[in-house]
Design a protein around this motif. Structure first.
Motif, PDB file in Angstrom:
ATOM      1  N   GLY A   1      53.859  25.748  81.948  1.00 15.85           N
ATOM      2  CA  GLY A   1      52.450  25.981  82.183  1.00 15.85           C
ATOM      3  C   GLY A   1      51.610  25.904  80.914  1.00 15.85           C
ATOM      4  N   LYS A   2      52.264  25.820  79.762  1.00 14.35           N
ATOM      5  CA  LYS A   2      51.554  25.786  78.486  1.00 14.35           C
ATOM      6  C   LYS A   2      51.366  24.367  77.970  1.00 14.35           C
ATOM      7  N   CYS A   3      52.445  23.541  78.045  1.00 12.67           N
ATOM      8  CA  CYS A   3      52.335  22.188  77.496  1.00 12.67           C
ATOM      9  C   CYS A   3      52.681  21.102  78.514  1.00 12.67           C
ATOM     10  N   GLY A   4      53.219  21.469  79.663  1.00 14.92           N
ATOM     11  CA  GLY A   4      53.495  20.496  80.711  1.00 14.92           C
ATOM     12  C   GLY A   4      54.853  19.843  80.679  1.00 14.92           C
ATOM     13  N   GLU A   5      55.669  20.160  79.676  1.00 12.75           N
ATOM     14  CA  GLU A   5      57.014  19.588  79.590  1.00 12.75           C
ATOM     15  C   GLU A   5      57.928  20.197  80.659  1.00 12.75           C
ATOM     16  N   LYS A   6      59.010  19.512  80.972  1.00 14.79           N
ATOM     17  CA  LYS A   6      59.959  20.008  81.966  1.00 14.79           C
ATOM     18  C   LYS A   6      60.693  21.228  81.424  1.00 14.79           C
ATOM     19  N   LEU A   7      60.803  22.263  82.259  1.00 19.06           N
ATOM     20  CA  LEU A   7      61.488  23.487  81.857  1.00 19.06           C
ATOM     21  C   LEU A   7      62.995  23.363  82.065  1.00 19.06           C
ATOM     22  N   LEU A   8      63.745  24.078  81.247  1.00 13.16           N
ATOM     23  CA  LEU A   8      65.200  24.129  81.357  1.00 13.16           C
ATOM     24  C   LEU A   8      65.629  25.546  81.701  1.00 13.16           C
TER      25      LEU A   8
ATOM     26  N   HIS B   1      60.092  22.187  74.222  1.00 12.03           N
ATOM     27  CA  HIS B   1      59.064  21.578  73.377  1.00 12.03           C
ATOM     28  C   HIS B   1      58.228  22.636  72.654  1.00 12.03           C
ATOM     29  N   CYS B   2      57.637  23.590  73.432  1.00 14.59           N
ATOM     30  CA  CYS B   2      56.756  24.593  72.814  1.00 14.59           C
ATOM     31  C   CYS B   2      57.379  25.980  72.792  1.00 14.59           C
TER      32      CYS B   2
END
Length: 275
Positions: A120-127, A139-140
């Motif tokens: 929800g902060k940078c839009g990258e896929k979560l793991l 990423h962030c």
């Protein structure tokens, strides 16, 4: 209530152990769950019911007694031809109770995982973290833990009467109590006062805690309170939230054997003169 599972023991610690063939699979599609209904109860699929189950990627959910419960993100429901998707509301009336509790608790986690695919902060896929129930962004470095929303259920007493209501826009014949989610900066008692004023325009006093309940359908933990009317008992209905609200004499409160919810238990307790 739904969490009262007798002598069975619920373990919510995150222990991602590999499944065994007799462990359970919880498979959801929207608000439906994959089960096999029998005459008086239902069965959940187990790993031994699917071919090559050892190779399926899994997400550990929780345990009840010695049995573990999992989600299989890539499993094809067609592999379980003897099972069908049933409305999740079967948890309200079916047996065994420990599996009903598993259904609604698993749905809470399923809903959270479904809404936590991207940061929800940078839009990258979560793991998925390997040591705790947490999603993280490589990423962030943002972290996401399961979401639990606090809410209140309130029994408003007016001497020998209790206020019962029905939600707007729902096809239900059952009455309920006033309820609502806690807002930022509120105490639970403040939530009680605000929700009552917003939904039925009443003032209350003597707010008394009753007990709590996890409620996976809304991803919440419910806190039940009783309180007394303070002043005028004229109801001013918020018709966007409620279709009706009225005072019921203790002996006239609608009664049935449906007792899995905190709302229903509180209504029964008042009807019996215990609160």
């Amino acid at each position: 209530m739904i969490q009262d599972i007798g002598t069975h023991c619920y373990h919510n610690e995150y222990i991602p152990v590999p499944p065994k063939e007799q462990d359970f699979i919880l498979c959801y599609k929207e608000k439906n769950v994959l089960v096999k209904k029998t005459k008086d109860s239902f069965l959940l699929p187990r790993f031994c019911d699917i071919p090559n189950w050892e190779t399926e990627p899994y997400i550990y959910l929780f345990s009840i007694d010695e049995h573990h419960f999992y989600m299989l993100p890539k499993m094809q429901p067609s592999l379980l031809s003897d099972f069908i998707f049933e409305d999740l509301v079967i948890f309200r009336s079916q047996q065994p109770k420990e599996l009903c509790f598993a259904l609604i608790t698993g749905f809470h986690l399923f809903s959270w995982y479904e809404s936590r695919k991207f940061c929800g902060k940078c839009g990258e896929k979560l793991l998925h973290d390997t040591k705790e129930r947490m999603m993280y962004c490589p990423h962030c470095h943002n972290t996401e833990y399961p979401k639990i929303s606090p809410a209140v259920i309130v029994g408003i007493r007016n001497k020998n009467k209790l206020l019962l209501s029905k939600y707007a826009g729902r096809n239900t014949t059952r009455y309920a109590l006033i309820a609502g989610f806690t807002e930022i900066g509120e105490t639970l008692e403040d939530t009680v006062r605000r929700e009552i004023m917003e939904e039925v325009g009443l003032k209350v006093k003597n707010i008394q805690y009753y007990k709590s309940q996890p409620w996976g359908l809304s991803g919440s933990v419910l806190s039940g309170f009783f309180c007394d009317l303070d002043g005028d008992d004229t109801i001013t209905l918020d018709r966007e939230e409620l279709s009706t609200a009225q005072w019921f004499e203790r002996e006239d409160i609608p009664y049935d054997d449906y007792d899995v919810s905190l709302t229903r238990e509180m209504m029964i307790q008042f009807k019996k003169g215990l609160y």
